[in-house]
Design an enzyme around this catalytic site. Structure first.
Site, PDB file in Angstrom:
ATOM      1  N   GLU A  39     -10.695  -9.649   3.218  1.00 44.53           N
ATOM      2  CA  GLU A  39      -9.405  -9.284   3.797  1.00 44.53           C
ATOM      3  C   GLU A  39      -9.586  -9.136   5.299  1.00 44.53           C
ATOM      4  O   GLU A  39     -10.346  -8.273   5.771  1.00 44.53           O
ATOM      5  CB  GLU A  39      -8.862  -7.988   3.202  1.00 44.53           C
ATOM      6  N   ARG A  86      -9.529   7.952  -0.783  1.00 45.44           N
ATOM      7  CA  ARG A  86     -10.503   8.376   0.220  1.00 45.44           C
ATOM      8  C   ARG A  86     -11.414   9.466  -0.333  1.00 45.44           C
ATOM      9  O   ARG A  86     -11.038  10.209  -1.230  1.00 45.44           O
ATOM     10  CB  ARG A  86      -9.793   8.874   1.482  1.00 45.44           C
ATOM     11  N   THR A  99      -8.021   3.371   8.748  1.00 44.29           N
ATOM     12  CA  THR A  99      -9.194   2.502   8.841  1.00 44.29           C
ATOM     13  C   THR A  99      -9.193   1.810  10.197  1.00 44.29           C
ATOM     14  O   THR A  99      -8.235   1.135  10.560  1.00 44.29           O
ATOM     15  CB  THR A  99      -9.185   1.467   7.707  1.00 44.29           C
ATOM     16  N   HIS A 116      -5.612   3.581  -1.563  1.00 39.76           N
ATOM     17  CA  HIS A 116      -6.933   3.914  -1.020  1.00 39.76           C
ATOM     18  C   HIS A 116      -7.298   5.326  -1.448  1.00 39.76           C
ATOM     19  O   HIS A 116      -6.699   6.293  -0.982  1.00 39.76           O
ATOM     20  CB  HIS A 116      -6.888   3.811   0.507  1.00 39.76           C
ATOM     21  N   HIS A 152      -3.244  -4.917   7.883  1.00 42.98           N
ATOM     22  CA  HIS A 152      -3.409  -3.736   8.734  1.00 42.98           C
ATOM     23  C   HIS A 152      -2.474  -3.846   9.938  1.00 42.98           C
ATOM     24  O   HIS A 152      -2.668  -4.675  10.813  1.00 42.98           O
ATOM     25  CB  HIS A 152      -4.839  -3.519   9.229  1.00 42.98           C
ATOM     26  N   ARG A 190      -7.263  12.705   1.099  1.00 35.62           N
ATOM     27  CA  ARG A 190      -6.212  13.159   2.010  1.00 35.62           C
ATOM     28  C   ARG A 190      -4.824  12.671   1.620  1.00 35.62           C
ATOM     29  O   ARG A 190      -3.832  13.231   2.051  1.00 35.62           O
ATOM     30  CB  ARG A 190      -6.505  12.733   3.446  1.00 35.62           C
ATOM     31  N   GLU A 194      -8.585   0.419  -2.865  1.00 33.68           N
ATOM     32  CA  GLU A 194      -9.386   0.461  -1.650  1.00 33.68           C
ATOM     33  C   GLU A 194     -10.329   1.657  -1.730  1.00 33.68           C
ATOM     34  O   GLU A 194      -9.929   2.745  -2.149  1.00 33.68           O
ATOM     35  CB  GLU A 194      -8.496   0.599  -0.414  1.00 33.68           C
ATOM     36  N   HIS A 222       0.854   6.316   1.955  1.00 29.61           N
ATOM     37  CA  HIS A 222       1.562   7.294   2.771  1.00 29.61           C
ATOM     38  C   HIS A 222       2.771   7.915   2.078  1.00 29.61           C
ATOM     39  O   HIS A 222       3.368   8.856   2.614  1.00 29.61           O
ATOM     40  CB  HIS A 222       1.882   6.698   4.130  1.00 29.61           C
ATOM     41  N   ASN A 231       0.845  -1.189   0.000  1.00 35.25           N
ATOM     42  CA  ASN A 231       0.000   0.000   0.000  1.00 35.25           C
ATOM     43  C   ASN A 231       0.883   1.244   0.000  1.00 35.25           C
ATOM     44  O   ASN A 231       1.720   1.418   0.892  1.00 35.25           O
ATOM     45  CB  ASN A 231      -0.899  -0.027   1.244  1.00 35.25           C
TER      46      ASN A 231
END
Length: 259
Positions: A157, A51, A107, A49, A200, A55, A76, A16, A13
């Site tokens: 998941e 969003r 999340t 992801h 996660h 963000r 995502e 970030h 992922n």
């Protein structure tokens, strides 16, 4: 008869990387470059992801990732009309439906599938009609798995956040309970015809026990790897995670062989 262990894939992922870029604006660091470096380090796919508040990952990021990636893209997203239209426009390899609250930092739990069967079933069908595999991000809960099968998902998941949190507290008994909960959920999901993923909060210290659950086919890991990349580079961080995952799966295979 026990389910034979499956090959274990790694999805990275890159959200970030975009968080860091957006802190200052501009184009650096580039999430697409991060995706290529993750693949160089052994990632089998890339997760991003999008969003509702944008963000971190942006619409432009998704376009570039879909157009230029050499590995599958897992998008995502929340189960909203806006995100459905974006997914149908880009047609990623998979969409992972997640709960989303604007005030959360990350999340915080699994999707309420049991309470959303009527709305999720047609949503899932629309994505699948476009050739997109659909995953539901859920707690390792047997009733939720039944509901996931009922809405027609391809994949679940399992949310490993609680397991990782008790590991941070050095709670060995809690870790054992959480691992057993994940193992039971993974078996139930596989028996229901669902492909099983997990993710996660996973780190170098917590990934091997999860990798030993044979029904799990894929792990999705992000924040930890991006953090480690600051110190030693993203390809190196992904490569190290890949080694640990493979060691965990090999230990499982050895146990299955009686070695």
């Amino acid at each position: 008869m026990p389910t034979p262990p499956r090959a274990l894939r790694l999805g990275v992922n890159i959200d970030h990387v975009a968080t860091l870029r957006n802190a200052r604006g501009g184009v650096h660091p580039d999430p697409l470059r991060a995706a290529h470096l993750a693949i160089e380090g052994g990632a089998d796919g890339i997760t991003a992801h999008l969003r509702e508040d944008r963000r971190h990952i942006s619409d432009t990021d998704i376009t570039r990732l879909k157009n230029e990636l050499t590995r599958p893209l897992n998008l995502e997203m929340a189960a909203t009309d806006e995100m459905l239209q974006i997914a149908l426009r880009h047609v990623p390899n998979a969409c992972c439906l997640v709960p989303e609250r604007r005030e959360e930092r990350t999340t915080e739990g699994g999707l309420d599938v049991r309470g959303s069967v009527k709305t999720l079933k047609p949503f899932v069908a629309k994505l699948q009609g476009a050739g997109i595999r659909v995953s539901l991000f859920i707690e390792p809960d047997l009733q939720t798995i039944e509901a996931a099968a009922a809405v027609g998902a391809d994949i679940v998941e399992l949310h490993t956040g609680r397991y990782c949190n008790v590991a941070l507290d050095h709670d060995a008994a809690g870790m054992a309970r959480e691992l057993e909960r994940h193992a039971k959920a993974a078996r139930a999901a596989a028996d229901a015809g669902l492909e099983v993923h997990a993710g996660h909060g996973l780190t170098y210290n917590t990934v091997k026990p999860i990798a030993r659950i044979g029904e799990i086919a894929e792990l999705n890991i992000g924040h930890f790897l991006i953090g480690e990349a600051i110190f030693g580079g993203l390809s190196t961080a992904v490569r190290r995670m890949r080694v640990l995952m493979d060691e965990g799966r090999e230990e499982l295979l050895g146990a299955a062989r009686g070695g």
